[in-house]
Design an enzyme around this catalytic site. Structure first.
Site, short mmCIF file in Angstrom:
data_model
loop_
_atom_site.label_atom_id
_atom_site.label_comp_id
_atom_site.label_asym_id
_atom_site.label_seq_id
_atom_site.Cartn_x
_atom_site.Cartn_y
_atom_site.Cartn_z
N SER A 127 0.83 -1.20 0.00
CA SER A 127 0.00 0.00 0.00
C SER A 127 0.86 1.25 0.00
CB SER A 127 -0.86 -0.01 1.27
OG SER A 127 -1.48 1.23 1.47
N TYR A 152 -2.27 -1.14 10.95
CA TYR A 152 -2.51 -1.63 9.60
C TYR A 152 -1.33 -1.32 8.69
CZ TYR A 152 -4.08 -1.35 4.77
OH TYR A 152 -4.14 -1.47 3.41
N LYS A 156 1.76 -3.75 6.69
CA LYS A 156 2.18 -3.71 5.28
C LYS A 156 3.70 -3.60 5.20
CE LYS A 156 -1.85 -4.13 3.41
NZ LYS A 156 -2.20 -5.41 2.77
C1 WQD Z 1 -9.42 9.50 0.83
C2 WQD Z 1 -9.59 11.00 1.07
C3 WQD Z 1 -10.04 11.54 3.37
C4 WQD Z 1 -13.94 9.62 3.66
C5 WQD Z 1 -6.99 4.42 3.02
C6 WQD Z 1 -5.88 3.62 3.65
C7 WQD Z 1 -5.02 3.02 2.60
C8 WQD Z 1 -5.85 2.16 1.70
C9 WQD Z 1 -6.97 2.94 1.11
C10 WQD Z 1 -6.82 0.00 2.16
C11 WQD Z 1 -8.91 11.48 2.36
C12 WQD Z 1 -11.21 11.90 2.49
C13 WQD Z 1 -12.72 10.09 3.21
C14 WQD Z 1 -14.98 10.55 3.92
C15 WQD Z 1 -13.51 12.33 3.24
N1 WQD Z 1 -6.29 1.07 2.50
N2 WQD Z 1 -12.51 11.42 2.99
N3 WQD Z 1 -14.71 11.87 3.70
O1 WQD Z 1 -7.20 7.38 3.77
O2 WQD Z 1 -6.26 7.83 1.45
O3 WQD Z 1 -6.42 5.50 2.30
O4 WQD Z 1 -7.72 3.58 2.15
O5 WQD Z 1 -7.29 -0.90 2.34
O6 WQD Z 1 -4.01 2.30 3.18
O7 WQD Z 1 -5.11 4.47 4.47
O8 WQD Z 1 -8.48 6.66 1.68
O9 WQD Z 1 -10.82 6.77 0.92
O10 WQD Z 1 -10.35 6.83 3.41
O11 WQD Z 1 -9.75 8.79 2.01
O12 WQD Z 1 -13.33 13.54 3.07
O13 WQD Z 1 -16.08 10.19 4.37
O14 WQD Z 1 -11.00 11.25 1.27
O15 WQD Z 1 -9.84 12.52 4.35
O16 WQD Z 1 -8.42 12.76 2.09
P1 WQD Z 1 -7.05 6.97 2.39
P2 WQD Z 1 -9.93 7.20 2.02
#
Ligand code: WQD
Length: 342
Positions: A127, A152, A156
């Protein structure tokens, strides 16, 4: 000629099911192993419908080594793609032992059984989280990893290290770690896609559930970041493009084309997209208005990250092909399909 067989652990999950489809389409035999802790047979049925192949499925927990050994005894695969893992960042902070227990035990089991049975090729689901808040953007595979900010993310990093050390020690073992950026979207058939249990933690499933009326309002976590529009920037990679990257990684190993026994590739689009941009694109391509509000920053979020994908482009001959428009249309088509909308 006998087809090459690939064991897909976690093959009933989001990335695993899409990868099973692409492997079968590319001419591989596939065996799915899954404990169905965060997935169900619906995804396997979707894989079967899309491909027309009655792909075998074994219900097994990869942490149960003697049960997992029976899969190695029963099937003659030379390659494994290991997806089986717990993946919720927040839950890993609340319950670290679950994450270290599941993710490390299952990975150690798979590598040690491959060694015991003389199986050669493994692709590991890593990741972009291993980069943390990178000092320079975009990140290349050489960009130093930062200390993990969640159990988590730590699993990785540790699994990458276990793989590096194992291929160095055990003759004949080859490994590729694919560092995924943010996988989103669904298969164009809308027969498989992401199906989070409970309240979605990731942006796109939260968006599609809001559009479907299951969630009242999307919270955008922070509009005061040092980015052009104040929201965080990520590299959103289409799930089918990501699945294809696994096929080319397996083909590289099966074909003896690896430069080293352990290789790492970033799998992203190479483009950074902000949360506001993503939301606006979703609204435009699907011709709807999303109920959203700006909320405080979410703890642990990095400001911005996107991939330099030149290594995967050059060495794997792999490129992200689907546009963000296509991907966000597929995400909505899948949500509508599972909710019976329209
Ligand atoms: C993306 C952006 C949030 C939800 C995570 C894990 C990574 C991988 C993928 C997998 C960020 C913003 C999110 C919401 C928002 N893991 N957001 N409102 O955090 O980049 O990655 O998922 O299994 O290892 O860390 O992905 O989709 O949670 O967030 O504004 O309700 O969307 O702040 O900027 P992230 P995400």
């Amino acid at each position: 000629m006998k087809k090459e067989c690939v064991l897909v652990s976690g093959g009933a999950g989001y990335i695993g099911s899409h990868t099973a489809v692409e492997l079968i389409n590319a001419g591989y035999d596939v065996v799915i192993a899954d404990n169905f802790s965060n997935s169900d047979m619906g995804a396997v049925e979707g894989v079967r419908r899309i491909t027309g192949v009655d792909v075998p499925v074994v219900e097994v927990d990869c942490c149960d080594k003697s049960a997992f050994r029976r899969v190695f005894e029963q099937y003659e695969f030379d390659s494994v793609i290991h997806f089986a893992a717990s993946k919720a960042v927040g839950e890993s902070v609340a319950d670290p032992l679950k994450y270290y227990g599941n993710n490390l035990t299952s990975f150690i089991n798979v590598v040690s059984l491959m060694h015991e049975f003389g199986r050669h090729n493994i692709v590991f689901s890593s990741s972009a989280t291993v980069y943390g808040e990178a000092d320079t953007l975009p990140v290349t595979e050489q960009t130093p990893r930062k200390p993990a900010t969640s159990p988590y993310g730590n699993t990785k990093q540790i699994c990458e290290d276990i793989l590096r050390d194992s291929v160095a020690a055990y003759d004949g073992l080859r490994g590729i770690a694919l560092r995924y950026f943010n996988p989103i979207g669904a298969h164009p058939s809308a027969l498989i896609g992401e199906l989070p249990r409970g309240v979605p933690q990731n942006l796109v499933p939260y968006i599609t559930q809001t559009a479907a009326g299951i969630r009242e309002c999307l919270s955008i976590f922070g509009d005061d970041y040092p980015t052009p529009d104040g929201s965080c920037i990520r590299d959103y990679i289409d799930i089918v493009d990501l699945a294809r990257a696994h096929v080319v990684a397996i083909t590289r190993m099966v074909g003896g084309k690896c430069r080293k026994n352990y290789e790492i590739f970033n799998i992203g689009t190479g483009k950074g997209v902000s949360v506001f941009e993503l939301v606006k694109t979703f609204e435009r391509v699907n011709n709807l208005k999303l109920n959203y509000k700006v909320a405080p920053r979410r703890a642990g979020d990095v400001v911005a990250i996107w991939a330099d994908t030149s290594l995967a482009n050059k060495e794997l001959g792999w490129h992200a092909e689907r546009t963000l428009d296509q991907t966000l249309a597929s995400a909505w088509a899948w949500e509508k399909h599972i909710r019976g909308i329209e």
